[in-house]
Design a protein around this motif. Sequence first.
Motif, PDB file in Angstrom:
ATOM      1  N   TRP A  49      -7.316 -18.093   2.996  1.00  0.00           N
ATOM      2  CA  TRP A  49      -7.368 -16.833   4.574  1.00  0.00           C
ATOM      3  C   TRP A  49      -7.087 -17.791   5.506  1.00  0.00           C
ATOM      4  N   GLY A  50      -6.106 -18.598   5.681  1.00  0.00           N
ATOM      5  CA  GLY A  50      -5.676 -20.147   6.457  1.00  0.00           C
ATOM      6  C   GLY A  50      -5.695 -21.409   6.822  1.00  0.00           C
ATOM      7  N   GLU A  51      -6.274 -21.612   8.374  1.00  0.00           N
ATOM      8  CA  GLU A  51      -6.301 -23.312   7.590  1.00  0.00           C
ATOM      9  C   GLU A  51      -8.135 -23.487   7.264  1.00  0.00           C
ATOM     10  N   GLN A  52      -8.885 -22.225   7.366  1.00  0.00           N
ATOM     11  CA  GLN A  52     -10.424 -22.601   7.783  1.00  0.00           C
ATOM     12  C   GLN A  52     -10.704 -23.709   6.567  1.00  0.00           C
ATOM     13  N   VAL A  53     -11.444 -23.616   6.937  1.00  0.00           N
ATOM     14  CA  VAL A  53     -12.914 -24.725   5.525  1.00  0.00           C
ATOM     15  C   VAL A  53     -14.088 -23.914   5.400  1.00  0.00           C
ATOM     16  N   PHE A  54     -14.601 -23.239   4.497  1.00  0.00           N
ATOM     17  CA  PHE A  54     -16.044 -22.844   4.043  1.00  0.00           C
ATOM     18  C   PHE A  54     -16.969 -23.379   4.048  1.00  0.00           C
ATOM     19  N   ALA A  55     -17.737 -23.148   4.370  1.00  0.00           N
ATOM     20  CA  ALA A  55     -19.524 -23.691   4.452  1.00  0.00           C
ATOM     21  C   ALA A  55     -19.680 -23.421   2.810  1.00  0.00           C
ATOM     22  N   LEU A  56     -20.496 -24.352   1.992  1.00  0.00           N
ATOM     23  CA  LEU A  56     -20.750 -24.025   0.815  1.00  0.00           C
ATOM     24  C   LEU A  56     -21.477 -23.150   0.510  1.00  0.00           C
ATOM     25  N   ILE A  57     -23.027 -22.953   1.207  1.00  0.00           N
ATOM     26  CA  ILE A  57     -23.497 -21.952   1.478  1.00  0.00           C
ATOM     27  C   ILE A  57     -23.448 -21.104   2.904  1.00  0.00           C
ATOM     28  N   GLY A  58     -23.751 -20.282   2.465  1.00  0.00           N
ATOM     29  CA  GLY A  58     -23.540 -19.219   3.259  1.00  0.00           C
ATOM     30  C   GLY A  58     -23.594 -17.872   2.720  1.00  0.00           C
ATOM     31  N   HIS A  59     -23.418 -16.169   3.804  1.00  0.00           N
ATOM     32  CA  HIS A  59     -23.599 -15.042   3.467  1.00  0.00           C
ATOM     33  C   HIS A  59     -22.012 -15.251   3.781  1.00  0.00           C
ATOM     34  N   TYR A  60     -21.604 -13.970   3.077  1.00  0.00           N
ATOM     35  CA  TYR A  60     -20.422 -13.333   3.903  1.00  0.00           C
ATOM     36  C   TYR A  60     -20.419 -12.303   3.662  1.00  0.00           C
ATOM     37  N   ARG A  61     -18.952 -11.652   4.073  1.00  0.00           N
ATOM     38  CA  ARG A  61     -18.594 -10.128   4.336  1.00  0.00           C
ATOM     39  C   ARG A  61     -17.067 -10.068   4.020  1.00  0.00           C
ATOM     40  N   LEU A  62     -16.379  -9.603   3.092  1.00  0.00           N
ATOM     41  CA  LEU A  62     -14.820  -9.249   2.844  1.00  0.00           C
ATOM     42  C   LEU A  62     -15.275  -7.706   3.418  1.00  0.00           C
ATOM     43  N   THR A  63     -14.578  -6.704   3.847  1.00  0.00           N
ATOM     44  CA  THR A  63     -14.221  -6.055   4.556  1.00  0.00           C
ATOM     45  C   THR A  63     -12.922  -5.746   4.190  1.00  0.00           C
ATOM     46  N   PHE A  64     -12.596  -4.416   3.646  1.00  0.00           N
ATOM     47  CA  PHE A  64     -11.352  -3.635   3.102  1.00  0.00           C
ATOM     48  C   PHE A  64     -11.046  -2.121   3.650  1.00  0.00           C
ATOM     49  N   HIS A  65     -10.006  -2.437   4.333  1.00  0.00           N
ATOM     50  CA  HIS A  65      -9.837  -1.197   5.153  1.00  0.00           C
ATOM     51  C   HIS A  65      -8.934  -0.530   5.075  1.00  0.00           C
ATOM     52  N   LEU A  66      -9.008   0.891   4.311  1.00  0.00           N
ATOM     53  CA  LEU A  66      -8.091   1.718   3.027  1.00  0.00           C
ATOM     54  C   LEU A  66      -7.347   3.237   3.761  1.00  0.00           C
ATOM     55  N   VAL A  67      -7.833   3.595   5.093  1.00  0.00           N
ATOM     56  CA  VAL A  67      -6.905   4.815   5.624  1.00  0.00           C
ATOM     57  C   VAL A  67      -5.202   4.743   5.316  1.00  0.00           C
ATOM     58  N   ASP A  68      -5.166   4.048   5.933  1.00  0.00           N
ATOM     59  CA  ASP A  68      -3.279   3.893   5.150  1.00  0.00           C
ATOM     60  C   ASP A  68      -3.188   3.418   3.751  1.00  0.00           C
ATOM     61  N   TYR A  69      -3.967   2.515   3.357  1.00  0.00           N
ATOM     62  CA  TYR A  69      -3.496   2.691   1.913  1.00  0.00           C
ATOM     63  C   TYR A  69      -3.604   3.696   1.068  1.00  0.00           C
ATOM     64  N   PHE A  70      -4.384   4.490   1.240  1.00  0.00           N
ATOM     65  CA  PHE A  70      -4.503   6.219   0.662  1.00  0.00           C
ATOM     66  C   PHE A  70      -3.622   7.240   1.263  1.00  0.00           C
ATOM     67  N   ALA A  71      -3.259   6.850   2.790  1.00  0.00           N
ATOM     68  CA  ALA A  71      -2.565   7.910   3.608  1.00  0.00           C
ATOM     69  C   ALA A  71      -1.013   7.028   3.245  1.00  0.00           C
ATOM     70  N   ALA A  72      -1.053   6.291   2.797  1.00  0.00           N
ATOM     71  CA  ALA A  72       0.731   6.115   1.588  1.00  0.00           C
ATOM     72  C   ALA A  72       0.682   7.011   0.496  1.00  0.00           C
ATOM     73  N   ARG A  73      -0.097   7.253  -0.398  1.00  0.00           N
ATOM     74  CA  ARG A  73      -0.691   8.100  -1.580  1.00  0.00           C
ATOM     75  C   ARG A  73      -0.461  10.026  -1.367  1.00  0.00           C
ATOM     76  N   GLY A  74      -0.342   9.881   0.339  1.00  0.00           N
ATOM     77  CA  GLY A  74      -1.296  11.467   0.322  1.00  0.00           C
ATOM     78  C   GLY A  74      -2.729  12.181   0.422  1.00  0.00           C
ATOM     79  N   GLN A  75      -3.382  10.969   0.069  1.00  0.00           N
ATOM     80  CA  GLN A  75      -4.905  11.386  -0.349  1.00  0.00           C
ATOM     81  C   GLN A  75      -5.884  10.920   1.065  1.00  0.00           C
ATOM     82  N   ALA A  76      -6.623  11.557   1.050  1.00  0.00           N
ATOM     83  CA  ALA A  76      -7.859  11.128   2.177  1.00  0.00           C
ATOM     84  C   ALA A  76      -8.269   9.785   1.588  1.00  0.00           C
ATOM     85  N   ALA A  77      -9.346   9.565   2.727  1.00  0.00           N
ATOM     86  CA  ALA A  77      -9.813   8.385   2.567  1.00  0.00           C
ATOM     87  C   ALA A  77     -11.113   8.714   1.843  1.00  0.00           C
TER      88      ALA A  77
END
Length: 112
Positions: A49-77
Amino acid sequence: MLTISTHVLDTSRGLPAADIPVELAIWQDHAWHHLGSGVTDPDGRIRYWGEQVFALIGHYRLTFHLVDYFAARGQAAFFPEVSLQFQSDGALKHLHVPLLLNPYGYSTYRGS
């Protein structure tokens, strides 16, 4: 120091999901703070993820952006994005958070 990785598998195709933009954030002081972003590689992974150092204790979030992935396969997201929140209690030095994806559903688990 904590490391975080992710892996996206397209279960409808039985293949890794490449070229999906993903953002990583941490919850601090009553707000989400951007830590890094990346795009899944040909194996559907983001390991760095780059040069960041992440804290051992914490509340994290991953956000996956899917519109273009499905559009490239002819599918609506049906789910234009997926946000996965997870916590680190400091017991593990590495967290792997996979996303199993298809056009109408998804699941996840704590990987290793």
